[in-house]
Design an enzyme around this catalytic site. Structure first.
Site, PDB file in Angstrom:
ATOM      1  N   HIS A 300       0.837  -1.227   0.069  1.00  0.00           N
ATOM      2  CA  HIS A 300       0.125   0.066  -0.015  1.00  0.00           C
ATOM      3  C   HIS A 300       0.971   1.253  -0.157  1.00  0.00           C
ATOM      4  CE1 HIS A 300      -3.441  -2.472   1.932  1.00  0.00           C
ATOM      5  NE2 HIS A 300      -3.832  -2.163   0.788  1.00  0.00           N
ATOM      6  N   TRP A 478       3.583  -0.033   5.069  1.00  0.00           N
ATOM      7  CA  TRP A 478       4.051  -1.081   6.011  1.00  0.00           C
ATOM      8  C   TRP A 478       3.443  -2.470   5.757  1.00  0.00           C
ATOM      9  CZ3 TRP A 478       2.976   3.325   9.247  1.00  0.00           C
ATOM     10  CH2 TRP A 478       3.872   4.113   9.381  1.00  0.00           C
ATOM     11  N   HIS A 479       2.975  -2.593   4.614  1.00  0.00           N
ATOM     12  CA  HIS A 479       2.096  -3.781   4.128  1.00  0.00           C
ATOM     13  C   HIS A 479       2.438  -4.534   2.993  1.00  0.00           C
ATOM     14  CE1 HIS A 479      -1.351  -1.119   6.245  1.00  0.00           C
ATOM     15  NE2 HIS A 479      -0.655  -1.762   6.948  1.00  0.00           N
ATOM     16  N   PRO A 480       3.951  -4.801   3.033  1.00  0.00           N
ATOM     17  CA  PRO A 480       4.119  -5.745   1.737  1.00  0.00           C
ATOM     18  C   PRO A 480       3.672  -7.183   2.048  1.00  0.00           C
ATOM     19  CG  PRO A 480       6.045  -5.442   3.365  1.00  0.00           C
ATOM     20  CD  PRO A 480       4.858  -4.465   3.865  1.00  0.00           C
ATOM     21  N   PRO A 520      -6.911  -3.264   4.434  1.00  0.00           N
ATOM     22  CA  PRO A 520      -6.177  -2.116   4.774  1.00  0.00           C
ATOM     23  C   PRO A 520      -5.097  -2.314   5.490  1.00  0.00           C
ATOM     24  CG  PRO A 520      -8.350  -1.809   6.046  1.00  0.00           C
ATOM     25  CD  PRO A 520      -8.343  -3.101   5.020  1.00  0.00           C
TER      26      PRO A 520
END
Length: 543
Positions: A300, A478-480, A520
């Site tokens: 994201h 911080w959502h890989p 999300p």
């Protein structure tokens, strides 16, 4: 460097993060035999600023607490190298993240099942989500009451006028309110839920490793896995480095990689599992030709509008006053409430940028802080005046990147190429999200708090200029995910039981197996993967 020793276990779990701590604890408590949990970081999970939710700002820029990865220059983001911090202690990134607790959209989990991942539909996953959490609100049909992860609502620990105004402004902009986005109504606006209990961070280290200690669970810290060991086409152990010594941990049953979306694919490639041509280029013997390893990287990209606030009710003025900081700290220590019990963001809208969108496609949230950068400089780059931000990102980006080893050195960070905004649809959705965020801030409900828009500034209006602002201000959320994709297609790395295709005795169980972006925020779903993986390994299912 010589090998110091070898030890035998039934299961070796690599990575004590969101999924790994969960999986290792559940295996051990169900009598699965001797379980070794390897964690490359140090035991800093009980440090003060790890426990205090607002401490996230300090943790993310401190190499004692995070691995400081950076992407390759992003051509669609004005050449930026995007900073990707990842947790460096028991609990992994759940010990340093923003603690925002969102399971994900039920429709996207159903999509996972449609892709061939049987048992990963929302109805099948709901029991795992309920099993991992303890929430005092919401409907019994959807919420867990006695799980390890404590879940609280910002409405209970930090009710405040700015959040209320944001929620009201979203409603004025046509976004319906939801009482529980982790319950029956995912879409809508409401206060955030946090993995926080009693005003303190509830990481998987707190909830599982310390909250449910097991005699047959052995935890080794400062223990960095360097490769998987094999006998033929079967994984039989892990080589790791600890205290300057190379050690081996042998697994009588299975090796379970839970090292996260960066390190899990790196370990697979270093161990000979990946694209055969790439591996041969590094002189690595090929164990399994899986060209999907390190591919399908999704993240994201977040941008923010910032505002000067008409009232001294934000974190900015507190951080610029020692007296205010002391008073804030005292209030927190006495009550475990207030903004220190949050990551500074307090409410969110999961919504559609256009009426004809079939599903929510963006997240918009309010944060009680403003500045040019979330990491930069003294005082974290905060503005000198009261300010807040309205952050936004696309829920399901279509741009796909990759990450791969750059050498055979396991301590050499891989090349990270997320390829943000390479798909035109992503650019348009981010523009639409910015415009909707601005529309919300201009509603009557926000008027008592908005002095002016400070970034990019209300005079910046045309698409080209707004897109340029997004490119220059965009940072990771911080959502890989996705680099060891679960599935049945040619690019899948693991099957629906999380077994690595073509290899016996080896599974991957962390956010890298997510085939698409389900939510999300990814932490709750990562913990769920750890819970489900335990049942897959032991042949059970959630009750």
């Amino acid at each position: 460097m010589s090998i110091d020793s070898s030890e035998a276990f039934d299961y070796v779990v690599v990575g004590a993060g969101s999924a790994g701590a969960t999986l290792a604890t559940r295996l051990a408590e169900r009598g699965a035999g001797r379980v070794l949990l390897l964690e490359a970081g140090d035991r800093r999970d009980k440090d003060f600023w790890v426990q205090v939710p607002i401490g996230v700002a300090k943790l993310l820029v401190d190499k004692r607490y995070v691995w400081q990865f950076n992407t390759e220059p992003q051509h669609q983001l004005a050449g930026q190298r995007i900073y990707w911090p990842r947790g460096r202690m028991p609990g992994g990134s759940s010990s340093v993240n923003g603690m925002i607790y969102v399971r994900g959209e039920p429709a996207e989990f159903d999509h996972w099942a449609e892709l061939g991942n049987r048992g990963w539909d929302y109805a099948s996953l709901l029991p795992y989500f309920k099993r991992l959490e303890s929430a005092a609100f919401g409907e019994d049909a959807y919420r867990g009451r006695s799980g390890p992860i404590q879940v609280s609502s910002v409405a209970d620990v930090f009710p405040n006028p700015l959040s209320g105004a944001f929620i009201g402004a979203c409603e004025q902009a046509g976004i319906a309110r939801t009482s529980d986005y982790n319950g029956a109504d995912y879409e809508g606006v409401g206060y955030l839920q946090l993995s926080v209990g009693g005003g303190r961070r509830c990481s998987t280290s707190v909830a599982y490793l310390h909250g449910r200690p097991q005699r047959n669970l052995h935890i080794a810290t400062d223990a960095a896995a360097t490769k998987v060991l094999f006998e033929g086409a079967r994984a039989v152990g892990v080589e790791y480095r600890q205290g300057g010594q190379v050690r081996r941990a042998m697994a009588g049953r299975e090796v379970l990689l839970c090292a996260g979306p960066i390190k899990s694919p790196q370990l697979l490639e270093l161990s000979g599992i990946g694209d055969a041509e790439r591996l041969r280029g590094f002189g690595i013997p090929v164990r399994a030709n899986l060209p999907g390893v390190g591919e399908n990287l999704i993240d994201h990209l977040q941008s923010r509008l910032t505002y000067a606030c008409t009232q001294p009710i934000t974190l900015n003025e507190i951080m610029h006053s020692s007296l205010r900081q002391g008073w804030l700290g005292l209030r927190y220590l006495l009550s475990r409430r207030g903004i220190m019990a949050t990551p500074t963001v307090s409410a969110q809208a999961l919504t559609r940028t256009k009426p004809d969108e079939g599903r929510p496609n963006v997240k918009i949230q309010i944060g009680h802080i403003s500045g040019a950068d979330r990491y930069a400089g003294k005082d974290f780059g905060l503005d000198r005046f009261p300010g807040f931000n309205v952050g936004f990102f696309q829920l399901r980006p279509e741009s796909r990147g990759h990450l791969h080893i750059r050498s055979t050195d396991p301590f050499d960070a891989p090349q990270i190429e997320p390829r943000y905004l390479t798909e035109e649809v992503d650019k348009q959705v981010m523009l639409d999200a910015l415009r909707l965020s601005r529309e919300i801030a201009q509603q009557p409900g926000m008027a008592p708090f908005v002095a002016r828009e400070t970034r990019p500034g209300i005079d910046v209006r045309d698409d080209a200029a707004l897109l340029e602002y997004i490119k220059k201000s965009g940072q990771t959320s911080w959502h890989p995910i996705g680099t060891c994709k679960m599935g049945v297609d040619a690019k899948a790395v693991v099957d629906p039981t999380l077994k690595v295709h073509g290899i016996a005795g080896l599974r991957v169980a962390d956010s890298s197996v997510m085939p698409t972006m389900c939510s999300p925020n990814t932490n709750a779903a990562s913990i769920m993967i750890g819970e489900k993986a335990a049942d897959l390994v032991l042949g059970g299912q959630a009750a």
